[in-house]
Scaffold this motif. Sequence first.
Motif, PDB file in Angstrom:
ATOM      1  N   ASP A  10      29.281  17.321  -1.702  1.00  0.00           N
ATOM      2  CA  ASP A  10      29.419  18.170  -2.892  1.00  0.00           C
ATOM      3  C   ASP A  10      28.646  17.643  -4.086  1.00  0.00           C
ATOM      4  O   ASP A  10      28.549  18.325  -5.116  1.00  0.00           O
ATOM      5  N   HIS A  11      28.126  16.420  -4.007  1.00  0.00           N
ATOM      6  CA  HIS A  11      27.420  15.806  -5.135  1.00  0.00           C
ATOM      7  C   HIS A  11      26.067  15.277  -4.648  1.00  0.00           C
ATOM      8  O   HIS A  11      26.027  14.265  -3.939  1.00  0.00           O
ATOM      9  N   PRO A  12      24.962  15.964  -4.985  1.00  0.00           N
ATOM     10  CA  PRO A  12      23.635  15.471  -4.598  1.00  0.00           C
ATOM     11  C   PRO A  12      23.423  14.039  -5.088  1.00  0.00           C
ATOM     12  O   PRO A  12      23.759  13.712  -6.228  1.00  0.00           O
ATOM     13  N   VAL A  13      22.847  13.215  -4.219  1.00  0.00           N
ATOM     14  CA  VAL A  13      22.718  11.800  -4.542  1.00  0.00           C
ATOM     15  C   VAL A  13      21.855  11.573  -5.776  1.00  0.00           C
ATOM     16  O   VAL A  13      22.216  10.797  -6.673  1.00  0.00           O
ATOM     17  N   ALA A  14      20.722  12.275  -5.877  1.00  0.00           N
ATOM     18  CA  ALA A  14      19.774  12.021  -6.973  1.00  0.00           C
ATOM     19  C   ALA A  14      20.390  12.330  -8.332  1.00  0.00           C
ATOM     20  O   ALA A  14      20.417  11.479  -9.227  1.00  0.00           O
ATOM     21  N   THR A  15      20.903  13.555  -8.505  1.00  0.00           N
ATOM     22  CA  THR A  15      21.473  13.933  -9.801  1.00  0.00           C
ATOM     23  C   THR A  15      22.826  13.267 -10.024  1.00  0.00           C
ATOM     24  O   THR A  15      23.171  12.911 -11.155  1.00  0.00           O
ATOM     25  N   GLY A  16      23.593  13.085  -8.941  1.00  0.00           N
ATOM     26  CA  GLY A  16      24.889  12.418  -9.076  1.00  0.00           C
ATOM     27  C   GLY A  16      24.719  10.979  -9.523  1.00  0.00           C
ATOM     28  O   GLY A  16      25.433  10.504 -10.412  1.00  0.00           O
ATOM     29  N   LEU A  17      23.753  10.288  -8.919  1.00  0.00           N
ATOM     30  CA  LEU A  17      23.483   8.910  -9.315  1.00  0.00           C
ATOM     31  C   LEU A  17      22.984   8.847 -10.751  1.00  0.00           C
ATOM     32  O   LEU A  17      23.380   7.959 -11.526  1.00  0.00           O
ATOM     33  N   GLY A  18      22.138   9.805 -11.143  1.00  0.00           N
ATOM     34  CA  GLY A  18      21.613   9.823 -12.509  1.00  0.00           C
ATOM     35  C   GLY A  18      22.709   9.996 -13.541  1.00  0.00           C
ATOM     36  O   GLY A  18      22.751   9.260 -14.542  1.00  0.00           O
ATOM     37  N   GLY A  22      14.314   3.158 -17.618  1.00  0.00           N
ATOM     38  CA  GLY A  22      14.417   3.898 -18.871  1.00  0.00           C
ATOM     39  C   GLY A  22      13.939   5.328 -18.743  1.00  0.00           C
ATOM     40  O   GLY A  22      14.595   6.264 -19.227  1.00  0.00           O
ATOM     41  N   PHE A  23      12.793   5.530 -18.085  1.00  0.00           N
ATOM     42  CA  PHE A  23      12.275   6.887 -17.899  1.00  0.00           C
ATOM     43  C   PHE A  23      13.217   7.727 -17.035  1.00  0.00           C
ATOM     44  O   PHE A  23      13.387   8.935 -17.281  1.00  0.00           O
ATOM     45  N   TYR A  24      13.822   7.101 -16.045  1.00  0.00           N
ATOM     46  CA  TYR A  24      14.770   7.829 -15.191  1.00  0.00           C
ATOM     47  C   TYR A  24      15.957   8.339 -15.997  1.00  0.00           C
ATOM     48  O   TYR A  24      16.386   9.486 -15.840  1.00  0.00           O
ATOM     49  N   ILE A  25      16.471   7.502 -16.877  1.00  0.00           N
ATOM     50  CA  ILE A  25      17.609   7.887 -17.712  1.00  0.00           C
ATOM     51  C   ILE A  25      17.240   9.054 -18.622  1.00  0.00           C
ATOM     52  O   ILE A  25      17.988  10.040 -18.749  1.00  0.00           O
ATOM     53  N   ILE A  26      16.078   8.973 -19.262  1.00  0.00           N
ATOM     54  CA  ILE A  26      15.651  10.008 -20.202  1.00  0.00           C
ATOM     55  C   ILE A  26      15.435  11.342 -19.487  1.00  0.00           C
ATOM     56  O   ILE A  26      15.927  12.391 -19.923  1.00  0.00           O
ATOM     57  N   LEU A  27      14.685  11.313 -18.366  1.00  0.00           N
ATOM     58  CA  LEU A  27      14.386  12.549 -17.641  1.00  0.00           C
ATOM     59  C   LEU A  27      15.637  13.169 -17.042  1.00  0.00           C
ATOM     60  O   LEU A  27      15.792  14.399 -17.037  1.00  0.00           O
ATOM     61  N   THR A  36      18.643  13.067 -18.250  1.00  0.00           N
ATOM     62  CA  THR A  36      19.379  13.728 -19.334  1.00  0.00           C
ATOM     63  C   THR A  36      18.752  15.069 -19.676  1.00  0.00           C
ATOM     64  O   THR A  36      19.457  16.064 -19.888  1.00  0.00           O
ATOM     65  N   VAL A  37      17.429  15.117 -19.742  1.00  0.00           N
ATOM     66  CA  VAL A  37      16.736  16.376 -20.048  1.00  0.00           C
ATOM     67  C   VAL A  37      17.063  17.441 -19.001  1.00  0.00           C
ATOM     68  O   VAL A  37      17.265  18.617 -19.327  1.00  0.00           O
ATOM     69  N   ILE A  38      17.137  17.028 -17.734  1.00  0.00           N
ATOM     70  CA  ILE A  38      17.399  17.977 -16.645  1.00  0.00           C
ATOM     71  C   ILE A  38      18.869  18.365 -16.572  1.00  0.00           C
ATOM     72  O   ILE A  38      19.212  19.551 -16.470  1.00  0.00           O
ATOM     73  N   VAL A  39      19.756  17.374 -16.622  1.00  0.00           N
ATOM     74  CA  VAL A  39      21.185  17.615 -16.382  1.00  0.00           C
ATOM     75  C   VAL A  39      21.924  18.011 -17.658  1.00  0.00           C
ATOM     76  O   VAL A  39      22.848  18.828 -17.630  1.00  0.00           O
ATOM     77  N   GLN A  40      21.530  17.446 -18.809  1.00  0.00           N
ATOM     78  CA  GLN A  40      22.224  17.715 -20.071  1.00  0.00           C
ATOM     79  C   GLN A  40      21.214  18.127 -21.150  1.00  0.00           C
ATOM     80  O   GLN A  40      21.004  17.408 -22.131  1.00  0.00           O
ATOM     81  N   PRO A  41      20.562  19.275 -20.976  1.00  0.00           N
ATOM     82  CA  PRO A  41      19.507  19.677 -21.921  1.00  0.00           C
ATOM     83  C   PRO A  41      20.002  19.859 -23.356  1.00  0.00           C
ATOM     84  O   PRO A  41      19.250  19.605 -24.303  1.00  0.00           O
TER      85      PRO A  41
END
Length: 438
Positions: free
Chosen positions: A189-197, A401-406, A408-413
């Motif tokens: 129920d939780h995709p690994v990529a976005t869930g981990l992010g 750092g870039f992973y965290i920023i991107l 957030t833009v995708i998941v919490q615009p």
Amino acid sequence: MGDGQLKKDVTGLTALTVVVGTVIGAGIFFKPTAVYGAAGAPGLGLLAWFIGGLITIAGGLTVAEIGTIYPETGGMMIYLEKVYGRWLGFLVGWAQMIVYYPANIGALAIIFATQVSSLFELSEKSIVSIAIITAISVMLLNFMGTKYSGRIQTAATILKLVPIIVIIIAGLLYPGGGVVRLLPFSSVDHPVATGLGSALMATLFAYDGWINVGTLAGEMKNPGKILPKVIIGGLSIVMAVYLMINVAYLFVLDSSQLAGTDTPAALVASKLFAGLGGKLITSGILISVFGGMNGYAISGIRIPYVLATQKMLPFSGWFSKVSKRTNVPVNGGLFILSISVIMILTGQFNQLTDLIIFVIWIFITLTFIAVMILRKTKPDIHRPYRVPLYPVIPLIAIIGGFYIILNTVIVQPQNALLGTLLTLSGIPIYLYTKNKNN
């Protein structure tokens, strides 16, 4: 009050307790809800805590180099100004002044008040009032002077380790606990990529605060020697503590139970220690949160002062005043306190913390890049400390750092947009003060 220089009153012990005491605040006690809610499984949640620690330590190892090159009061604001220009130095100071420090103090005050309300069975309507009183009390303690606030920080750091150690020991010995609770690794129920992010975002609030010790460098007697040790040593302690206490949590409750409560540490404590024992642990958690607020206040009140001494704020004369009696920039503290109270009135703990992480990690990532820029542009500058395994360690920090920023833009615009707008609101202020000074 009068204009003046801050004295070199910050010792290595005070600096270490600022790192450990600020980082170990509310996050480890309250963010498991968001971590395991986003991860959907215990294994992925623990991985988020581990990766968050690795990124933080890589970041600490990297920033320590530029911190010893420019050991001045102001921290990241000074680093970015030296490398990118005055405008970016101002912008990070502005973001810290109106978002980062007020939101941290406000979020921790809300958590503190929520725990007090639960402990003493008070009405939920009392939470905002208690939070505001707590924020005011912390700031007043800092107005008494660095020595007093430093002693409070040292005491709070030592005392906050008590409930953590007790929970770790009792949790690992909990009947029925075991490695079975640490599995499965992921959930369908939780995709690994976005869930981990998203889980990583939550852990980084729990790890946040380590870079703030850089704001005290100008008040250290030997920053070249002290700063790397307190950042690296403090973060290593924090990461070990976080991993152990999360394993202890999962030995007592499964990840769905942790995700389903707003007070995971208190729930674990109630399972481990019935009645008075649970309340004593909750009281220890309150001390930890209070110490976290104090750590942010110690660092935060110096940001408006530094901007004002460079005449980069309207009313710089007012902001640059230092108390003659306590040698503390009181007016900057009053400004940050005022914004904190406004944020407390929103009552949104998780939104405030997500906003904090997005905004501050933009500038932290730029600081990592600045270390690599300086290696190219100023190879002969005196470096009391060099980041080990260069450039591997800085690249790990930059990629994280870039992973965290991107993410957030995708998941919490919405949070990304709000954080960006608040930060860019400083540009008109910068242009106004620049023209006025010219």
